[in-house]
Motif scaffolding. Sequence first.
Motif, short mmCIF file in Angstrom:
data_model
loop_
_atom_site.label_atom_id
_atom_site.label_comp_id
_atom_site.label_asym_id
_atom_site.label_seq_id
_atom_site.Cartn_x
_atom_site.Cartn_y
_atom_site.Cartn_z
N SER A 261 0.73 -1.18 -0.12
CA SER A 261 -0.01 -0.03 0.00
C SER A 261 0.83 1.13 0.07
CB SER A 261 -0.99 0.05 1.35
OG SER A 261 -0.28 0.23 2.41
N SER A 262 0.25 2.60 0.11
CA SER A 262 0.89 3.66 0.13
C SER A 262 1.92 4.07 1.09
CB SER A 262 0.03 4.79 -0.45
OG SER A 262 -1.15 4.89 0.75
N ILE A 263 1.67 3.29 2.33
CA ILE A 263 2.53 3.56 3.31
C ILE A 263 4.04 3.35 3.30
CG2 ILE A 263 0.30 2.92 4.86
CD1 ILE A 263 1.97 0.33 5.89
N VAL A 264 4.61 2.44 2.40
CA VAL A 264 5.97 2.39 2.18
C VAL A 264 6.66 3.57 1.64
CG1 VAL A 264 7.44 1.25 0.88
CG2 VAL A 264 5.42 -0.09 1.44
N THR A 265 7.78 4.23 2.34
CA THR A 265 8.44 5.08 2.11
C THR A 265 8.93 5.10 0.72
OG1 THR A 265 10.41 4.37 3.00
CG2 THR A 265 9.00 5.62 4.61
N PRO A 266 9.37 6.18 0.02
CA PRO A 266 9.97 6.00 -1.21
C PRO A 266 11.25 5.48 -1.17
CG PRO A 266 9.07 8.21 -0.79
CD PRO A 266 8.92 7.68 0.49
N HIS A 267 12.24 5.45 -0.18
CA HIS A 267 13.57 5.16 -0.04
C HIS A 267 13.30 3.60 0.35
CE1 HIS A 267 12.92 7.21 3.68
NE2 HIS A 267 13.23 6.16 4.18
N GLY A 268 12.47 3.34 1.09
CA GLY A 268 12.05 1.76 1.35
C GLY A 268 12.93 1.17 2.32
N TRP A 269 14.29 1.54 2.46
CA TRP A 269 15.15 0.77 3.37
C TRP A 269 16.15 1.27 3.85
CZ3 TRP A 269 14.03 -4.55 2.96
CH2 TRP A 269 13.14 -4.96 1.86
N SER A 270 16.86 0.88 4.99
CA SER A 270 17.77 1.69 5.73
C SER A 270 18.84 0.61 6.11
CB SER A 270 17.08 2.29 6.98
OG SER A 270 18.22 2.76 7.96
#
Length: 333
Positions: A261-270
């Motif tokens: 869904s749209s809750i995932v941040t654009p960068h996705g990972w850290s």
Amino acid sequence: MSFLLILFISCFFCLGKATDCGGNNVTQTIIVGKQEDAAFSTIQEAIDSVENDNDKWIKIHIQAGLYIERVTIPKEKPCIILEGEGSSTTTISYSDHISMNHSATFTSLPSNVIASGITFKNSYNVVTKRYKYYPVGSEIEPANAARLHGDKYFFYNCSFLGYQDTLYDQYGRHYFKDCYIEGEVDFIYGSGQSYYENCRINVLGRFSDSAGFVTAQGRSSSDDPDGFVFEGGFLGGNGKVNLGRAWQPYSRVIFHKTYFSSIVTPHGWSAWHYAGNESGITYVEVDCGGPGADTSNRVSWMKKLNTSEIEQFSLASFINKDGWVDNLPIESS
């Protein structure tokens, strides 16, 4: 209602048959609950009744109800099946946050454990509304709903409810099918070698000014076989969330055909503590869909795998080379 483990695995994936627990037959059923046919009123009492070094499948059938207790399967009691009557009606709940290794509602230490139709809940951090401000240092603590430290585990139609560190997927090969997992901060974490098939992941999203993390996988060496593979399923909820952060330098997480869904941040990972040393980290998204699956602004070091490399993370190749999944007890009714 009696049911367990309806597996749709073709013979193409049968690479051998494991002989643990005497094959796929259940030799004894113990009933827990408040009805007349129940042998025990608590789940722990039923587990304690199993002989040490048991080598045959024993089913503990848990009648519908709320069981407020901490449950532990000790290392010397393998080959146990916990069968609830549905994750919406059979719940094991406890409230504790003392330590990472001693606060779990459910702890499992031996090899060969199966659970179906059960909700595992740590109620310590769980609330029913969203907060604009929440004092993290004094209120929110790591609180495991489950800690899994053994090889060859299968969870079918189970739910894991918590907030921070909900599911401690600590060690061993684990197969989760049609499960529900809830939390916000590192709520699927550990060094397990695990396959999550068609699972629903729900982010609670209490904080409007920061994003949570679904995974914190702890692969510590390039030679370690562990990692988390998500096949299919759905990721949704409230707020914003990252797909994962590296708990150890070779952290490995793969999402394949998952709906975001749209809750995932654009960068996705850290990379977390390993910023600047991302070469050992394996974070992969393949054929995922939904509004959160746009990878154009993902971190530059996210890995890309070809078809043959993706096959290494199939159920058969990643956790089932010895065929243990194919030899689990199966009941069709």
